[in-house]
Write a protein that holds these residues in place. Structure first.
Motif, mmCIF file in Angstrom:
data_model
loop_
_atom_site.group_PDB
_atom_site.id
_atom_site.type_symbol
_atom_site.label_atom_id
_atom_site.label_comp_id
_atom_site.label_asym_id
_atom_site.label_seq_id
_atom_site.Cartn_x
_atom_site.Cartn_y
_atom_site.Cartn_z
ATOM 1 N N VAL A 42 0.890 -1.159 0.154
ATOM 2 C CA VAL A 42 0.079 -0.124 -0.023
ATOM 3 C C VAL A 42 0.917 1.243 -0.013
ATOM 4 O O VAL A 42 0.697 2.266 -0.636
ATOM 5 N N ARG A 43 2.013 1.148 0.879
ATOM 6 C CA ARG A 43 3.001 2.330 0.738
ATOM 7 C C ARG A 43 3.996 1.898 1.489
ATOM 8 O O ARG A 43 4.225 0.665 2.342
ATOM 9 N N GLY A 44 5.153 2.702 1.650
ATOM 10 C CA GLY A 44 6.436 2.228 2.035
ATOM 11 C C GLY A 44 7.361 3.262 1.986
ATOM 12 O O GLY A 44 7.063 4.277 1.039
ATOM 13 N N ASP A 45 8.445 3.552 2.670
ATOM 14 C CA ASP A 45 9.412 4.444 2.702
ATOM 15 C C ASP A 45 10.488 4.025 1.757
ATOM 16 O O ASP A 45 10.956 3.073 1.556
ATOM 17 N N PRO A 46 10.690 5.032 0.769
ATOM 18 C CA PRO A 46 11.712 4.864 -0.336
ATOM 19 C C PRO A 46 12.976 4.991 0.284
ATOM 20 O O PRO A 46 13.186 5.676 1.203
ATOM 21 N N SER A 47 14.026 4.336 -0.248
ATOM 22 C CA SER A 47 15.570 4.353 0.026
ATOM 23 C C SER A 47 15.914 4.467 1.582
ATOM 24 O O SER A 47 16.826 4.938 1.891
ATOM 25 N N SER A 48 15.009 4.019 2.480
ATOM 26 C CA SER A 48 15.506 3.933 3.653
ATOM 27 C C SER A 48 16.027 2.778 4.055
ATOM 28 O O SER A 48 16.068 1.936 3.271
ATOM 29 N N PHE A 95 10.382 0.813 -9.498
ATOM 30 C CA PHE A 95 11.052 0.130 -8.679
ATOM 31 C C PHE A 95 12.315 0.603 -8.300
ATOM 32 O O PHE A 95 12.803 1.375 -7.235
ATOM 33 N N THR A 96 13.066 0.548 -9.384
ATOM 34 C CA THR A 96 14.601 1.189 -9.348
ATOM 35 C C THR A 96 14.478 2.779 -9.124
ATOM 36 O O THR A 96 15.189 3.414 -8.341
ATOM 37 N N GLU A 97 13.469 3.295 -9.808
ATOM 38 C CA GLU A 97 13.356 4.558 -9.928
ATOM 39 C C GLU A 97 12.940 5.347 -8.507
ATOM 40 O O GLU A 97 13.457 6.308 -8.392
ATOM 41 N N ARG A 98 12.413 4.724 -7.581
ATOM 42 C CA ARG A 98 11.870 5.139 -6.426
ATOM 43 C C ARG A 98 12.496 4.396 -5.294
ATOM 44 O O ARG A 98 12.427 4.408 -4.172
ATOM 45 N N GLY A 99 13.719 3.704 -5.812
ATOM 46 C CA GLY A 99 14.651 3.111 -4.760
ATOM 47 C C GLY A 99 13.883 2.155 -3.536
ATOM 48 O O GLY A 99 13.757 2.349 -2.335
ATOM 49 N N VAL A 102 35.844 1.354 -4.225
ATOM 50 C CA VAL A 102 34.712 2.228 -5.152
ATOM 51 C C VAL A 102 35.283 3.653 -5.178
ATOM 52 O O VAL A 102 35.477 4.345 -4.156
ATOM 53 N N VAL A 103 35.336 4.180 -6.479
ATOM 54 C CA VAL A 103 35.724 5.721 -6.454
ATOM 55 C C VAL A 103 34.495 6.310 -6.446
ATOM 56 O O VAL A 103 34.333 7.780 -5.864
ATOM 57 N N ARG A 104 33.739 6.169 -7.302
ATOM 58 C CA ARG A 104 32.359 6.944 -7.423
ATOM 59 C C ARG A 104 31.213 6.139 -8.031
ATOM 60 O O ARG A 104 31.833 4.958 -8.567
ATOM 61 N N GLY A 105 29.851 6.752 -8.148
ATOM 62 C CA GLY A 105 29.282 5.626 -8.747
ATOM 63 C C GLY A 105 27.742 6.566 -8.715
ATOM 64 O O GLY A 105 27.609 7.536 -7.939
ATOM 65 N N ASP A 106 26.734 6.099 -9.383
ATOM 66 C CA ASP A 106 25.493 6.541 -9.438
ATOM 67 C C ASP A 106 24.615 6.196 -8.181
ATOM 68 O O ASP A 106 24.629 4.952 -8.088
ATOM 69 N N PRO A 107 23.981 6.877 -7.408
ATOM 70 C CA PRO A 107 23.339 6.534 -6.429
ATOM 71 C C PRO A 107 21.906 6.066 -7.031
ATOM 72 O O PRO A 107 21.258 6.643 -8.052
ATOM 73 N N SER A 108 21.169 5.514 -6.251
ATOM 74 C CA SER A 108 19.827 4.967 -6.664
ATOM 75 C C SER A 108 19.418 4.812 -7.990
ATOM 76 O O SER A 108 18.273 5.076 -8.572
ATOM 77 N N SER A 109 20.156 4.478 -8.774
ATOM 78 C CA SER A 109 19.863 4.044 -10.221
ATOM 79 C C SER A 109 19.975 2.989 -10.611
ATOM 80 O O SER A 109 19.944 1.941 -9.794
ATOM 81 N N HIS A 110 19.551 2.364 -11.975
ATOM 82 C CA HIS A 110 19.715 0.858 -12.142
ATOM 83 C C HIS A 110 21.237 0.400 -12.255
ATOM 84 O O HIS A 110 21.930 1.163 -12.185
ATOM 85 N N GLN A 114 30.284 2.838 1.539
ATOM 86 C CA GLN A 114 29.780 3.357 2.776
ATOM 87 C C GLN A 114 28.745 4.317 2.695
ATOM 88 O O GLN A 114 28.068 4.597 1.474
ATOM 89 N N HIS A 115 28.160 4.926 3.775
ATOM 90 C CA HIS A 115 26.783 5.846 3.763
ATOM 91 C C HIS A 115 25.727 5.020 3.001
ATOM 92 O O HIS A 115 25.110 5.467 2.058
ATOM 93 N N PHE A 116 25.711 3.656 3.209
ATOM 94 C CA PHE A 116 25.231 2.680 2.417
ATOM 95 C C PHE A 116 23.737 2.779 2.236
ATOM 96 O O PHE A 116 23.147 3.199 0.894
ATOM 97 N N THR A 117 22.808 2.698 3.027
ATOM 98 C CA THR A 117 21.582 2.860 2.843
ATOM 99 C C THR A 117 20.981 4.138 2.619
ATOM 100 O O THR A 117 20.273 4.647 1.800
ATOM 101 N N GLU A 118 21.830 5.182 3.218
ATOM 102 C CA GLU A 118 21.353 6.490 3.360
ATOM 103 C C GLU A 118 21.492 7.084 1.747
ATOM 104 O O GLU A 118 20.845 7.867 1.377
ATOM 105 N N ARG A 119 22.554 6.540 1.001
ATOM 106 C CA ARG A 119 22.536 6.904 -0.399
ATOM 107 C C ARG A 119 22.248 6.024 -1.292
ATOM 108 O O ARG A 119 22.369 6.227 -2.368
ATOM 109 N N GLY A 120 21.353 5.079 -0.937
ATOM 110 C CA GLY A 120 20.959 4.322 -1.909
ATOM 111 C C GLY A 120 21.746 3.394 -2.612
ATOM 112 O O GLY A 120 21.888 3.377 -4.086
ATOM 113 N N ARG A 121 22.918 2.871 -2.278
ATOM 114 C CA ARG A 121 24.110 2.434 -3.196
ATOM 115 C C ARG A 121 24.157 0.941 -3.446
ATOM 116 O O ARG A 121 25.068 0.645 -3.733
ATOM 117 N N ILE A 122 22.744 0.328 -3.273
ATOM 118 C CA ILE A 122 22.726 -1.262 -3.496
ATOM 119 C C ILE A 122 23.295 -1.452 -4.931
ATOM 120 O O ILE A 122 24.099 -2.429 -5.267
#
Lengths: 284, 284
Positions: A149-155, A180-184, B148-156, B178-186
């Motif tokens: 239904v809803r959820g926190d993105p990127s947390s 999905f990827t667009e909104r983390g 890791v030197v750099r990378g796109d956050p939260s992208s595909h 690092q700053h892993f979940t905070e910056r969406g680095r999966i």
């Protein structure tokens, strides 16, 4: 196998779209929908109930399907549950080969449509025929027995990162997440699967779709990726033990990222190895 | 086992911090650093080279360690590679029990420190003694053989989602993010692991650390989570076949989310099941 086959069986075809599918240019996904439905001669029903502006959503898709050659797409004109209860179910669905649920708010879609004769009839024809049922964004989320239904993105994945609710049940024991990827949304999908790892999590990117048949085959189609979160190998799951806003540990989650053209067996829960054609150079 | 043990062996202790560790309040991670180093009597060396403002970073950590009871933290005062080449390596490291690399830019840290006598000496004492080497943010990223030197956050996840470079090599065949979940680095970590699944990916949240010993034990410590991306079970990996900005498919990635107190064996690549104490209610 027959037991597991019973789990997610759907009958016909589902086309589950991650939202924001191209409606004006290449239109691969809408064309695919028509192709599975049997071409532009097929009767198409648009269900815009999820939308805040259902008349507008209906117009957008009516025009999109007309532009693709469908003469007269049908529309479910309804802004209340009573409208749906009063609808001419037989007339709407008579001869229909493709049903398209638009985006909007999945809670609105399900709270208006769930438990109505129309929903029951759609479920029945999707199961017993080759009618294709498509849903995009909210229409995708609402497909399954359990929906986000809803959820926190990127947390962080945390116990309250996602709120679930019963969906329309066209697809069983699979949780669909869109944009999905667009909104983390990886964290919230992992959280959703951790609630009950019996469910398979499927995250679909925008302008991307999965096509599911009744035999377990899931094909990826479109521009982005599909992320499968399989909790069946989880060895440690702490979600029940933590407080609502606390993060939790979970070990052994498997995941797969699949692009256009790749397949997954959603019953056996296995990625299908593409046939590795080993091309010999022409040494002529 | 001896072969795999040879892969990531580090000798002493590493404390790898995901950035933004608390320096003013509870200070759990900095206290843990001092505890492993042997207490407030231990000689501590601060390496602020990664920072844009190394004097400022040095002052922040000097004050933080003084506040925790360390009388005279040492500082590597250097703003160029020549400064490091000219440094009194023996004097700086004599009797040191804890070394702390600050955040900033990992490329600066490695390009100034890599290949110097100081780096070699640090590697040698970390391997042959129980000296603890800590790094936060850039100092964490630079720990391993590949960073890791750099990378796109939260992208595909896509082929160019991450740029890698050789790190300081205190830790082998592990990629730290690092700053892993905070910056969406999966996505970028999955991409990095897909380049060569021999590497294990470890994403560390802010105010969170991992403590690694030479026997393969990784313990999670702090506020957030640690995400382990294990590619050793990957069955399909398309990264070599796609263009630079194209997304790719990868199947069979395993991942684990571990919170404070949980452990992982980074040599055997297995989450360590917490001892499930089954507490019987007191039925008195």
């Amino acid at each position: 196998m027959s037991e597991s086959h019973d789990r997610e069986i759907i009958g016909g075809h589902l086309l589950v779209i991650g939202g924001a599918e191209d409606k004006y240019n290449e239109r691969r996904i809408l064309k695919k929908f028509l192709e599975i439905a049997g071409g532009t001669e097929a009767e198409i029903l648009i269900i815009p109930v999820a939308s805040d502006f259902p008349e507008f959503a209906a117009d957008v898709y009516t025009q999109a399907f007309r532009n693709l050659g469908v003469a007269r797409p049908r529309v479910l004109r309804a802004t209340s549950r009573q409208d749906i209860v009063d609808a001419d179910v037989e007339g709407l669905l008579d001869g229909v080969k493709g049903i398209f649920m638009t985006g909007g708010d999945q809670m609105r879609l399900v709270s208006l449509l769930g438990g109505t004769k129309l929903a029951e009839k759609i479920r029945s024809i999707v199961r017993s025929s080759n009618v294709v049922l498509a849903g995009t964004s909210a229409g995708a989320a609402a497909m399954s027995t359990t929906m986000v239904v809803r959820g926190d993105p990127s947390s962080h994945p945390h116990k309250a990162a996602v709120r679930l609710s019963p969906g329309l049940g066209f697809l069983k024991n699979i949780i669909i997440d869109q944009h999905f990827t667009e909104r983390g949304r990886i964290s919230r999908l992992v959280t959703a699967v951790s609630y009950n790892p019996y469910n398979l999590g499927i995250g679909i990117d925008e302008n991307t779709a999965i096509i599911l048949d009744g035999k377990g085959l899931l094909e990826v189609f479109g521009q982005g990726s599909v992320t499968i979160v399989d909790g069946s190998e989880i060895t440690f799951n702490e979600i029940a033990e933590v407080a609502d806003n606390e993060s939790f540990s979970v070990c052994g989650v498997q995941f797969h990222i699949l692009r256009d053209g790749l397949s997954y067996n959603y019953i056996d829960r296995a990625a299908i190895q593409p046939s590795g054609e080993f091309l010999l150079p022409d040494l002529g």
